[in-house]
Motif scaffolding. Structure first.
Motif, PDB file in Angstrom:
ATOM      1  N   GLY A 252       0.799  -1.204   0.000  1.00 33.96           N
ATOM      2  CA  GLY A 252       0.000   0.000   0.000  1.00 33.96           C
ATOM      3  C   GLY A 252       0.838   1.263   0.000  1.00 33.96           C
ATOM      4  O   GLY A 252       2.069   1.247   0.131  1.00 33.96           O
ATOM      5  N   LEU A 253       0.144   2.391  -0.167  1.00 35.71           N
ATOM      6  CA  LEU A 253       0.719   3.728  -0.092  1.00 35.71           C
ATOM      7  C   LEU A 253      -0.437   4.676   0.141  1.00 35.71           C
ATOM      8  O   LEU A 253      -1.557   4.414  -0.308  1.00 35.71           O
ATOM      9  CB  LEU A 253       1.460   4.079  -1.391  1.00 35.71           C
ATOM     10  CG  LEU A 253       2.423   5.270  -1.340  1.00 35.71           C
ATOM     11  CD1 LEU A 253       3.649   4.957  -0.491  1.00 35.71           C
ATOM     12  CD2 LEU A 253       2.863   5.650  -2.763  1.00 35.71           C
ATOM     13  N   GLN A 254      -0.199   5.763   0.826  1.00 28.86           N
ATOM     14  CA  GLN A 254      -1.294   6.676   1.120  1.00 28.86           C
ATOM     15  C   GLN A 254      -1.988   7.117  -0.168  1.00 28.86           C
ATOM     16  O   GLN A 254      -1.352   7.617  -1.096  1.00 28.86           O
ATOM     17  CB  GLN A 254      -0.801   7.904   1.868  1.00 28.86           C
ATOM     18  CG  GLN A 254      -1.928   8.818   2.332  1.00 28.86           C
ATOM     19  CD  GLN A 254      -1.434   9.993   3.145  1.00 28.86           C
ATOM     20  OE1 GLN A 254      -0.247  10.314   3.137  1.00 28.86           O
ATOM     21  NE2 GLN A 254      -2.352  10.643   3.858  1.00 28.86           N
ATOM     22  N   GLY A 255      -3.294   6.882  -0.223  1.00 28.76           N
ATOM     23  CA  GLY A 255      -4.068   7.190  -1.422  1.00 28.76           C
ATOM     24  C   GLY A 255      -4.042   6.103  -2.471  1.00 28.76           C
ATOM     25  O   GLY A 255      -4.807   6.165  -3.444  1.00 28.76           O
ATOM     26  N   ARG A 256      -3.187   5.112  -2.308  1.00 27.22           N
ATOM     27  CA  ARG A 256      -3.069   3.983  -3.252  1.00 27.22           C
ATOM     28  C   ARG A 256      -3.026   2.688  -2.448  1.00 27.22           C
ATOM     29  O   ARG A 256      -1.991   2.035  -2.341  1.00 27.22           O
ATOM     30  CB  ARG A 256      -1.814   4.117  -4.109  1.00 27.22           C
ATOM     31  CG  ARG A 256      -1.708   5.415  -4.906  1.00 27.22           C
ATOM     32  CD  ARG A 256      -2.697   5.459  -6.056  1.00 27.22           C
ATOM     33  NE  ARG A 256      -2.545   6.675  -6.851  1.00 27.22           N
ATOM     34  CZ  ARG A 256      -1.757   6.810  -7.919  1.00 27.22           C
ATOM     35  NH1 ARG A 256      -1.007   5.779  -8.290  1.00 27.22           N
ATOM     36  NH2 ARG A 256      -1.703   7.934  -8.574  1.00 27.22           N
ATOM     37  N   PRO A 257      -4.131   2.278  -1.845  1.00 29.34           N
ATOM     38  CA  PRO A 257      -4.113   1.205  -0.843  1.00 29.34           C
ATOM     39  C   PRO A 257      -3.900  -0.177  -1.443  1.00 29.34           C
ATOM     40  O   PRO A 257      -4.006  -0.384  -2.660  1.00 29.34           O
ATOM     41  CB  PRO A 257      -5.500   1.314  -0.212  1.00 29.34           C
ATOM     42  CG  PRO A 257      -6.361   1.889  -1.290  1.00 29.34           C
ATOM     43  CD  PRO A 257      -5.484   2.844  -2.038  1.00 29.34           C
ATOM     44  N   ALA A 258      -3.630  -1.109  -0.559  1.00 34.37           N
ATOM     45  CA  ALA A 258      -3.598  -2.537  -0.877  1.00 34.37           C
ATOM     46  C   ALA A 258      -4.456  -3.248   0.159  1.00 34.37           C
ATOM     47  O   ALA A 258      -4.926  -2.637   1.112  1.00 34.37           O
ATOM     48  CB  ALA A 258      -2.174  -3.066  -0.873  1.00 34.37           C
ATOM     49  N   GLU A 259      -4.656  -4.552  -0.022  1.00 37.63           N
ATOM     50  CA  GLU A 259      -5.468  -5.295   0.939  1.00 37.63           C
ATOM     51  C   GLU A 259      -4.982  -6.727   1.038  1.00 37.63           C
ATOM     52  O   GLU A 259      -4.664  -7.376   0.043  1.00 37.63           O
ATOM     53  CB  GLU A 259      -6.945  -5.287   0.544  1.00 37.63           C
ATOM     54  CG  GLU A 259      -7.841  -6.007   1.555  1.00 37.63           C
ATOM     55  CD  GLU A 259      -9.310  -5.985   1.180  1.00 37.63           C
ATOM     56  OE1 GLU A 259     -10.088  -6.658   1.866  1.00 37.63           O
ATOM     57  OE2 GLU A 259      -9.666  -5.315   0.198  1.00 37.63           O
ATOM     58  N   GLY A 260      -4.969  -7.215   2.279  1.00 43.14           N
ATOM     59  CA  GLY A 260      -4.713  -8.631   2.517  1.00 43.14           C
ATOM     60  C   GLY A 260      -3.279  -9.027   2.214  1.00 43.14           C
ATOM     61  O   GLY A 260      -2.391  -8.214   1.986  1.00 43.14           O
ATOM     62  N   GLY A 261      -3.057 -10.324   2.240  1.00 47.82           N
ATOM     63  CA  GLY A 261      -1.740 -10.863   1.943  1.00 47.82           C
ATOM     64  C   GLY A 261      -0.899 -11.076   3.177  1.00 47.82           C
ATOM     65  O   GLY A 261      -1.320 -10.851   4.310  1.00 47.82           O
TER      66      GLY A 261
END
Length: 361
Positions: A252-261
């Motif tokens: 992730g990155l602020q404003g460009r999220p990720a999820e899980g893993g």
């Protein structure tokens, strides 16, 4: 290329996913030989001919004889099930070479992968004006495999996995295994470099690989050795060694999220005490439902934290059984459950003698 394997504890969900990936790759590998073409090449002319032929039909193995292949234009993969195979036991013997990191007008990328089920096995890539490899998620280039390779010296990120932005297309279910990513001058040519930089990627596994000297030449921090962000989901980073890189692993990155893993059983060591751009070992930014397990981090530079989790969107996170020489830090209202993490000040308490020999190579 091979390094000692470490025993990891991994959740059943990640284990099942890894088994799924292994089965899918084995199924591809077991395709009857009669259904695949095999082309042997030994010079750059026959290599480009083989690429043109493979792109007409797919289902082709291009086997490169040992030697140096000077790339005059980007190699574009447009058909599925193409494999470029060198020498998996000695990838340095088979090289695809661009025109240098600063000569972008000649060869920006050595490889553009625009199709599914591409494999690169046992080859060394170097000296690209942009990326060594760009995998085009916007073209649904799913199931790529990079294994037993050396990837060194590009002007920007060594491997870029792009995505389709608003189209939601991305490269899914990739595998990176037993590769080495590095800059041979101990720093990169500028700050905008990275190892594997993946936008929107889902279900990747990055394992058993070494990332070395992905570092900025000035005070601006380089990108991560491994970064999944901008819509990335359910990726696994396991059993890698990251050496003297400005930043280790980012989800992730602020404003460009990720999820899980999961980020599991990695070793991150930075021994350069005066590097002006050094940063965190592992960071989660707007990345919920993620596990950070069994990692070891030793940072000799002045950055205060080994692991960080940031922003309120980062929740339902487990950070467990990590050994670091610096704190694990919550920032910007993130939430995580921390269990059984330990702080060890000595390098010898974190790194084995065998691993130290790899780090000092």
């Amino acid at each position: 290329m091979k390094k000692p394997l470490k025993i990891s504890r991994i959740t059943m969900g990640t284990l099942c996913f890894s088994v799924f990936l292994a089965i899918s790759q084995m199924t591809l590998a077991q395709t009857p030989p009669s259904n695949r073409s095999v082309i042997q090449v030994s010079d750059i002319y026959s290599f480009y001919q083989a690429i043109n032929q493979a792109n007409k039909s797919g289902m082709t193995d291009i086997k490169l004889a040992p030697g140096s292949y000077k790339i005059s234009k980007t190699v574009v993969i447009t058909a599925p099930n193409i494999r470029l195979i060198g020498n998996p036991q000695d990838p340095s013997s088979t090289r695809l070479i661009g025109h240098g990191m600063r000569n972008r007008s000649a060869v920006e990328n050595i490889l553009n992968v625009n199709a599914k089920h591409f494999t690169l096995d046992g080859i060394k890539l170097s000296d690209a004006g942009n990326h060594l490899i760009q995998i085009s998620g916007e073209r649904d280039a799913d199931f790529p495999v990079l294994k037993n390779c050396i990837l060194q010296d590009s002007y920007e990120q060594l491997v870029k996995v792009s995505s389709g932005g608003n189209s939601k297309k991305a490269s899914d279910y990739g595998v990176v295994d037993n590769c080495e990513f590095k800059y041979t001058n101990k720093v990169g040519p500028n700050y905008y470099i990275g190892g594997l930089d993946a936008h929107g990627a889902k279900g990747w596994v990055v394992a058993n690989s070494i990332f070395r000297n992905i570092a900025s030449p000035d005070k601006r921090v380089a990108e991560f050795a491994i970064h999944f962000w901008n819509g990335a989901k359910s990726n696994t980073v396991e059993n890698n060694i990251i050496i003297n890189c400005d930043r280790g692993i980012g989800f992730g990155l602020q404003g460009r999220p990720a999820e899980g893993g999961a980020i599991v059983n990695n070793l991150i060591v930075h021994q350069v005490t005066d590097n002006p751009s050094s940063d965190v070992g592992i960071i989660l930014e707007q990345t919920p439902n993620t596990q950070v397990l069994d990692n070891r981090i030793y940072l000799a530079h002045n950055y205060p934290n080994a692991i960080e989790y940031r922003f309120k969107e980062t929740s339902n996170v487990v950070i467990m059984d990590n050994v670091t020489n610096k704190p694990i830090q919550k920032r910007s209202n993130a939430q995580a459950s921390l269990f059984n993490n330990a702080v060890k000040k000595s390098l010898s308490d974190i790194v084995t003698s065998d691993e130290l020999s790899i780090i000092n190579q």
